[in-house]
Each structure stands twice: as C-alpha cells, then as structure tokens.
Design a protein around this motif. Sequence first.
Motif, mmCIF file in Angstrom:
data_model
loop_
_atom_site.group_PDB
_atom_site.id
_atom_site.type_symbol
_atom_site.label_atom_id
_atom_site.label_comp_id
_atom_site.label_asym_id
_atom_site.label_seq_id
_atom_site.Cartn_x
_atom_site.Cartn_y
_atom_site.Cartn_z
ATOM 1 N N THR A 1 -14.633 27.407 12.775
ATOM 2 C CA THR A 1 -14.103 27.368 13.843
ATOM 3 C C THR A 1 -14.202 28.498 14.959
ATOM 4 N N GLN B 1 -8.376 12.707 14.813
ATOM 5 C CA GLN B 1 -7.932 11.617 13.677
ATOM 6 C C GLN B 1 -9.018 10.820 13.166
ATOM 7 N N ASP B 2 -10.056 11.328 12.872
ATOM 8 C CA ASP B 2 -11.309 10.696 12.391
ATOM 9 C C ASP B 2 -11.031 10.450 11.014
ATOM 10 N N LEU C 1 -12.901 12.509 7.633
ATOM 11 C CA LEU C 1 -11.971 13.655 6.963
ATOM 12 C C LEU C 1 -12.019 13.152 5.274
ATOM 13 N N VAL D 1 -13.735 26.188 7.097
ATOM 14 C CA VAL D 1 -13.235 25.459 8.187
ATOM 15 C C VAL D 1 -12.821 26.580 9.190
ATOM 16 N N THR E 1 -14.740 19.008 9.972
ATOM 17 C CA THR E 1 -13.465 18.980 9.505
ATOM 18 C C THR E 1 -12.329 19.074 10.790
ATOM 19 N N GLU E 2 -12.786 20.299 11.251
ATOM 20 C CA GLU E 2 -11.562 20.733 12.312
ATOM 21 C C GLU E 2 -11.559 19.900 13.434
ATOM 22 N N ARG E 3 -12.710 19.224 13.765
ATOM 23 C CA ARG E 3 -12.952 18.380 14.909
ATOM 24 C C ARG E 3 -12.382 16.847 14.513
ATOM 25 N N ALA E 4 -12.679 16.363 12.994
ATOM 26 C CA ALA E 4 -12.036 15.245 12.627
ATOM 27 C C ALA E 4 -10.743 15.212 12.723
ATOM 28 N N VAL E 5 -10.219 16.261 12.088
ATOM 29 C CA VAL E 5 -8.632 16.294 12.245
ATOM 30 C C VAL E 5 -7.912 16.208 13.644
ATOM 31 N N GLY E 6 -8.660 16.851 14.515
ATOM 32 C CA GLY E 6 -8.170 16.740 15.734
ATOM 33 C C GLY E 6 -8.439 15.345 16.496
#
Lengths: 294, 549, 314
Positions: free
Chosen positions: C254, C272-273, C277, C250, C265-270
């Motif tokens: 990044t 809130q997808d 995740l 991750v 993963t990093e974009r999904a958290v950003g």
Amino acid sequence: MTTFDTVHDDIIAPGRGHGAGRRLSLPLLIRRLPPGLALSWLVLAIAFLWAVAPSLFTSYNPLEGVGGEQLRRPDASHLLGTDALGRDLYARIVYGAVHSLTGAFVAVALGLVIGTGLGVVAGSVRRRVDDAIMRLVDVLLSIPPLLLSLSIIILLGFGTVNAAIAVGLTSVAGFARLARSEVVRVRRSDYVEAAFGSGGTFTSVLRRHVLPNSLTSVLAIAALHFGSAVLQISTLGFLGYGAPPPTPEWGLLIAEGRNYISTAWWLTTAPGVIVVLVVLAANRVSQSFGKVPA
Amino acid sequence: MNSSITPYPPVLEIENLSISYNDGVAHRRVVHDVSFRIEPGEVVALVGESGSGKTTTAQSIIGLLSANGRIEGGNIKLNGTDISRWSDRQLDTVRGAKISLVPQDPASSLNPVKTIGAQVGEILRIHGAASGRDVEPQVISLLERVGLSEPALRARQYPHELSGGMRQRVLIAIAIALKPQLIIADEPTSALDVTVQKRILDLIDELRTEYGTSVLLVTHDLGVAADRADRLVVLQGGRIQELGATKVVLAAPRSAYTRQLIVDAPSFSAVARKAPATAREKPVPSDDDVVIVEGLVQDFVRSDGDGKSFRAVDGLSFRVRRGTTHSIVGESGSGKTTTIRAIVGFQKPTAGSIEIDGTDLSQLRGETLRQFRRKIQLVYQNPYGSLDPRQAVFDIVAEPLLNFGRLARPAREEKVRAILNRVGLPEAALSRRPHALSGGQRQRVAIARALVLDPDVVVLDEAVSALDVTVQARILDLLDELQRDLGLTYLFVSHDLAVVRQISDTISVLKDGRLVDGGTVEDVFERPGSDYTRELINAIPGQKRAALV
Amino acid sequence: MSGYLLNRLGQALFVLWAAFTISFVLLQAMPGDAVLIKFQNPELGLNPQQIADIRASYAADSAIWVQYLQTIGRFLTGNFGYSVQAGVPVSTMLAAHLPATLKLASLGFILAAVFAVAIAFVSSLTPFAWLRGAIQSVPSLFISIPTFWLGIMLIQIFSFRLKLVPVINPGPWQELILPVITLAVPIAAPLAQVLVRNIDDVLTRPFVAVARAKGATRHWVLWRHVAKNALLPTLTIAGVLFGELIAGAVVTETVFGLNGIGGLTERAVGSQDAAVLQAIVVLSALAFVIINLIVDLLFPVLDPRLRTKAGATA
C-alpha cells in the motif's frame, strides 16, 4: 537443637532474598528503578494524561485550522509545525491520544477477558471441552491477524470502536493459549497437589493457587499486547478503516501527512515517533512485570 | 602419601584465592583467601555445603567462572605457572589438555543434537591430537576404556539413547582423552543412583592410578570424600575451615564446623538416631497396624502411544505399626514414588488394597476422599516446588484448617502459631513468602502444613534429600521429636540407605516395582535377603572411614 | 509414524475447513454487499429489477447455507468466484498479483533472516557488554515501529532527502530496495528476539561448559554447539512469521503502491469485495497450515531426540 538450622540458615539467607519480608518503601522503589523503565513509565503517564485532559497540554484547537498558518515548520509557536489546513500538529497528536489509547485499551481488554476466560476453562475442565476450545484456537491462529481483523472490519464497518474490536478479537487465540498453558503448568505443580492433599476442593484450589499463579504472566503479556494493539490500530487507521477524518487518530495523521512527504517532513515524522515511543514504553514496562514467557 | 617431600612441584597450587560475583548492585565476595595444593597423582576433596564456594573455586581453576564472576586476588599455579590472569586464548591450550572436567549432571552435559562419537572426538580435534580418519578408532578405544559395552555403536548414538551412568562414562572418556595432569570432578555422581555412583567413582579411581592423574573432587558428601580422597579441604561460606590428610581430619577434626559435619553425615553414624520403637517410654502395641498394603499393582499406559501398559508396582505388600517409621527404599524407577502416591490417594491402584487406619481407600470418592485426607499427609521432596510462591507462611499453614473449616479465626491463628513454633520457625517467618526462606526453613513450613490437621500418618517423600547435611540432620531430629511427642507414624521414602538406617523401624526394599527385601532395620542391614540389598548397602559411601575409626 | 502423519493431516484439513467457515460467516453475512455498493450507484442508472437480476447472477440472493455449500464446492475445484468490483474471476486476479508479492516476500524474508542471525550472533560474540546491550535492544526497537511509517520514513530519507532511490520510474530492482527493507524489519524483530533468547539459554547449559572445558574457543562453541540448538526452536514461530509477512505485505504494498496481493487486499476491503478477501484469507490459512505441517515433519529429521523413542537402560 532444633533451632540450629534456623540460625545457620540465616547466615546464608541474605544471599537469597534481598530485604525479604519487608515491603520496599515507595521512594526506595523509585530510586531502584532502572532509568529506562522510569522513562517508560513517564512516557505512558504523559500519553495517558493527553488522553484524559488534552486541554492542559495545548491551547490550539485540533480540528480547526488557522488561516495563513498552513504547513508551518516546527517553531516556538507551533512545536511540531502545522498541517495543510493550518492545524497545530502537536495539538492534533495530543487530542489523538484518546483515540489511539482507548482503542488499544478496548482491544486488549477484549482479548484478555475472552481469551483468558477460554484458556482458564480449557485448562481446568475435562478433556473434551479442552480439546474443543483448543481446536478453535488453532483455527483462529491459522488466519493471519491482519486478515482476520480486516474480515471483521468488513463485517462491522469502519470506525474507531470497530477497529478496536477487530484488533482485540485477533488476540483472543494468543491469550487463550497462554492462559491454558499457564493453568496446566500450575496445576501440575507440587503445591497444587499439596493443596488437594490437605483437603482443598476444586474451586478453593483454583481460586487460591491456580488463578493467582497463572494469571501473572497473562497480565504481563497483556501489557505487551497493549503496545502491539497501538501499532495495529494505527495501521488500520493508516489504511483508512479506523476513525474517519478529521479525527486526529495517530495512524490517520501519518496517512494524511503522506501527501506532503516531499515538502512537510514533520507531518509524518512526528506522529510516527510518538507511536514508536508509546509502544517502546509499553513493551519495556511489560518486560518488568516479570519473566514474559515465549 | 608423603607428597610434601616429593621433588616435583605441585600440579596445582592455589594461593590466597578470592573471588566475587557482581549481583547487579555490588561485587559480593564468595571465596575468601583460599589456599591449597594438589600433588601429582593425589586426590584432594573440596568438601562443603551449598553456598560454600566449592564449585566457584573449581570453576575458577579451569577459567570458567560465569560472566559476572571475577578473581579478586591470589594465584592459581599450574605446574608453578600462574594462570589466574591468563586470557581465554591462553587458557584454551590448557583446558582439556592439562586440566579437564567431569561435570555434575550427565543428563545435560552432553550436546543433545550431536553423536557421542563426535563429542568425544571433538577434544582430540581441538588439540590436534588426531584428525580425519584417526579420530574414530581413538574414540572407540576411549569408550571401551571407560567400560561402555559396544563402543562402536555408542559412538553413533545420541546422548538421549544412553542412561545416566553411561553418559557419565562418556564424560569421563572426554576428560581422560588427552591424559591431563588434573581432573576436576565437580559432584560427578550426585545425580546418579547409589549403585551407579559407586561404579563411576571406582572408574575414576582406577583411571587415576593408571594415568597418574591428580583429581580435585568437589563434593557435598563427606562420605564420598572420606572414601576417595587423600586429603580434604573443608569449605564453609567461602573460607577454608579445615585442611589436611583425610585420616587426620576425620579422626581429629580441629574446627567446630568439621566436627558438626562429621556428626551430621548419615553415612558415618552406624548407630541409629532414634531409639527403636519397642524401647520407648510408651511402647507401641504390637498389633496396631495403621497402614496395610496388600498386593498393590499399578500399571501406566506408555506415553509413546502404542497402547501398551507398563507395570510400575507389582504385587507389593507391607504393614506399618502405629507410631513407627517404615522406609521404602529403592533407586530411580523402583516404583517407590508410585507406591506412596497410591497410598495418599492421588491415584487409583490397578489392583490390590490399601487400608489406612481402618479405612479402605478403594471405597473413597469425592467428599469421602477429601475427608480421609485428614488422616494422612504428604511432605514433598522439593520444598521449592511444594509451597505456593504467592502465599505467606501463615496462609500456607492455615490453609488445611480452612479446608476443613472447623476452627474459628482466633483458634485457627493460635493453632498455626503453635505448630510453627513446634517445628522451630521464628515468629518473624509468619509473614514471609517462601522465596525469603532457606531450604531447611521451607521444609519446616511443609512439615507444619502436614501436621496442622493432626494426621495419623505422615508420608515423607525424599523429604530431606535436597537439603545440606547439617540442615538434614536438624530436620531428622525434629521429625524424631515430633514422632515421640505426637505418636506419629512415618512412611519415609528415600534412596539414601544411610539415612534410612538411622531413622527406620522397618524397611521395604523395592527394585523394578517388586519387593525384594523387607523387615526390621537390623534384619535388612545385618542379614540382607537379596543380592540387590547387599549391593545397595555396599554402595553406601563413607565405609572406609567406618573401617578406620 | 504413518499414524502420526495421518493424524496430523486430518488436523490440518480440519483447520482449513474451519478457517473457510469462519471467513465465510464473517464475509458473507455482511450487511451491505458488494453488488449493491457497485450497482446502486445512480450514475449507472439501473432500476431495482435490473439490480435484482444482477444479484441473482452472483447468487447473492439464495439462502445462506446454499451459498455456503456452493462456495465450498467451488473452492475445492479452484474456482474462487468473481470479483464484483473488477468483474473478473478472483483466481485470475490472484494469479496476476501473486508474482509481485512472492518476489517481495521472499526477498524480505531472506533479508530479515540475515538481520536476525547477524543481530543474535554478533551480540553473543562481542566482548563488550555495552555493545552487546546496544545490539540486543535493536529487536525491541524494530518491533515498536509501525511498518507503514517505516516505509514512509525510508521514502522520505532515501528518495527525497538523499535522492539515492528514484521515486519516479525506478528500475525493477531499484523499486524493490525500500519495500524489501520495510518488510524485513517487522519480521526480523521477533526472529531476532527468539534467537537471542535461545542463544542465551543454550549458553547457560552445562554441555557448553563441558565444550569450553575441552579447550574449545568461544567461536567453536557458538558455531558447533550453540547454533543448531538455538536455531531449532525458531522453527516453531514460522507460522507467526508468516502472519507478519502477510500483514507486512499489505502495508508495504500500500505504501509503495506495488501491485501485489497486499495491495489487492487493501482495495478489496475498501470496496467490501468479499469474494476476493475470502479467497485471500483461505489461501493464507492454507499456506499457514502447510508451513506448520512442514515444520512438524521437519523436526524429527533435524532433532535426533524426536527420531528414536525408547532409550537404552544400563
């Protein structure tokens, strides 16, 4: 005649226990301290003081830049240089300590209290409760820690405290497992059986023998976790899930410095070195707390 | 025997050897000016208690001192050549080929993930004595030579598939593989049962005679040394106390320490340490049985999970009269520990009954069981494990009183002090933690803890086995004294028949969970009722000396 | 043996199910859901009715337990749902991003193993105490370095100062050099620590002294006696290393802008997808469970003590 072996033993005893029975005086203790360990304590003490009283260490404001002072290289007036807004980097690091350290402290405390609680219960009660708790621990361990903390952050939202909680909860399983294995180890020892044999009740034996002997190594591991919590929190800060700008949290400082990587090396280098020093120091100190089990 | 006039140089000659260990602060000398020699074909025993430097001396000969050890001075001459300053590379040509080692603990001395054959064959390969296809037949004949059945099968097996005695035979096979001039046997049998011990020592003797090899026998057991060695070197605190032909040293010891060792060695004193119960000032009433065990059976479920159970104790019955000492004797796996754990109430018997001072144990549960514990107390084998490392001596001894909470604080303190004084511990020990005490002192603390509740019965589970003989002798004296003064009943569990003979009134001999012999000491020792008892008695070391003196 | 296998498989399935449930609870119970974040944006000009319709189409408004059962059913058939942000099936996204991560992770792991073994064995062979101490302190240093910072420092030194690795338009392999090193460091550290500790531990066992007494050299003993005994227990930390590998991926992806699962993963958290995740969490748990299953089944093959049970008595 019965004193013979006492006399005889005393001849051998010096090899076994140095200064046995006598408490070491503080100056003596400090002189005996290995230099690396002394340095580690010093690093932690300074970081702690930064967090408690940052204004003692710098007169610059960490949040407001000075016009015309942007991106200054480290020199006598700005020990670690300045950032793109003219803020003193040293001041930002000093004021950032409170965010990184309290975050790590909250995380470790959370993991320690919940994890150890679960582990002690699992290790000392009936089989079925033990099994249930340990299955839960297995499940928590099966999710990579970073993904677990990211999931928790999605649930709780971004922020310093939430990042600390997310990091703390990932260490619950580790603490629980260690505490349980220590409790089980101590419970199997002869001295615990002897305590029951001399009429001890469940609670008195738990209080007098099992807890003191099993929690020592748990505390040593807690110190080790402090170092890794600093790392994890700075990682979350770097990814942007921790404290929002302009908070001078250490991970965030490095993230902000990234944009000037080709022109202002000190913006990323200095906060990173500080993180490495604090983590190294915490790990060294935890090592000295006794044999850290694997 | 008149080795001093042989024309050959001694196999090994040690001159003024001094060795120190670096304990992190300074170099601490543990061997001081030790000199002795071993002639061809001779057995020399290096005798001493823990901390005497005997193992350190032996390790230095073969160049295997631990990393923090160093030879400070003196020479180690092998066939006249000084090897004490040789490099590892030079020593590698000598180790295994000219000097070999039979180690102390067969359980951990073989690599668990390599076959027996590979580990025996290794020494042949290292020194180029055999290679390729030639290795296997040689390995098998070596295994056969040391008395292992089915040698070809053994060669394919792993160490954990063999018993302790078999493993020690494998290690002996390795040691004799290249017919070395000197075998260093470092406590070769102290981890083995007595009957196995005798067979292993016989094997070493036999091979020595056959190959003409010299043996340096390192041992804490003067009895073993007396039986097996031509000459004795007695070490204490890293210094030689006495050196000479075995017969001479035993018959007329010159140093006070050697005399003390001989007096204290249980295998040498054929006479009982204590007066028989019937001949004491306060004769024991003949019908007052304080421990009654009837038809005790204890089953355990096997841990490998196939649900079958295994019978550790099978129909054991015996009685112990108040104020006497009853010993339970047996080798490992005989069920003696299982028996006493049932007697002190740590596990429920599968069948049978146990009665202590009129109380039937099977009726006890929870609080009544806790109250019962006042009557019977257990002293453990290992004084390092049975004391909480975080408690001070005072707290350890006071704890049983707190558990039953009958005494006010000043009275409690007085009682603890009195009992510690009674077991011969100095006042200064009160505030110490167990790690600051020696083994003998720790065992005194454990005894004090057992006695502080004024129990009727004290169970001693191999309670002196881990101690040096001189310390052991003092603890046995103390136990005897306490029994006479307090009228205690002892249940003494041991594998050591020499000790048992000295202190018991009555004996039960256990084998595979069954009682094979029982009765008074004289009955069992003079007229053993089973072959097994006879074998056990014959295996007691030190009998050669008994015949000599 | 088959009973053991079945028992072990049952445990593995339970852990997977529980991991799924935990991730579902964490991720579906969240306050602001991804649909709202994306479609409430005023620029899109959607009215509340349209948003509600979209929510219904993502099944975001049905009861939580219905969603739970539906999601389980979908996961079992390999359907991980739709990414709200990207508007494509999650499985398509994973498939597109997986190769890059697999390449990075496997290279990183190999390099880490080489690092760790080199550190452990060189340190126990070196005759100088100071050198030994220096080498053995490398893992504690490695473990204290934030991975993201290490990546940045490597870029700074090798790309900007020394100009050894180009930043702009690197070749397919050049692009991987620094990320692989970055990823290898946090994995090598615990591996090396365990190895060093095991080697030190094995070296004190009596069978090593016996081997030395046979006349074996230090090298002989290290390779033929110590190595296998010291390497075996490191298998037990395979699961921990896998966790480090995920975290490392991750962060590394990044920092270096690589298009793998880590970056995803990093974009999904950003954004809130949650669907993305959750799929990643469940798949990592699956990988973790499989790794541990393999380790458990491998142990009896490698360690003779676990192969046969009862020993001979004589």
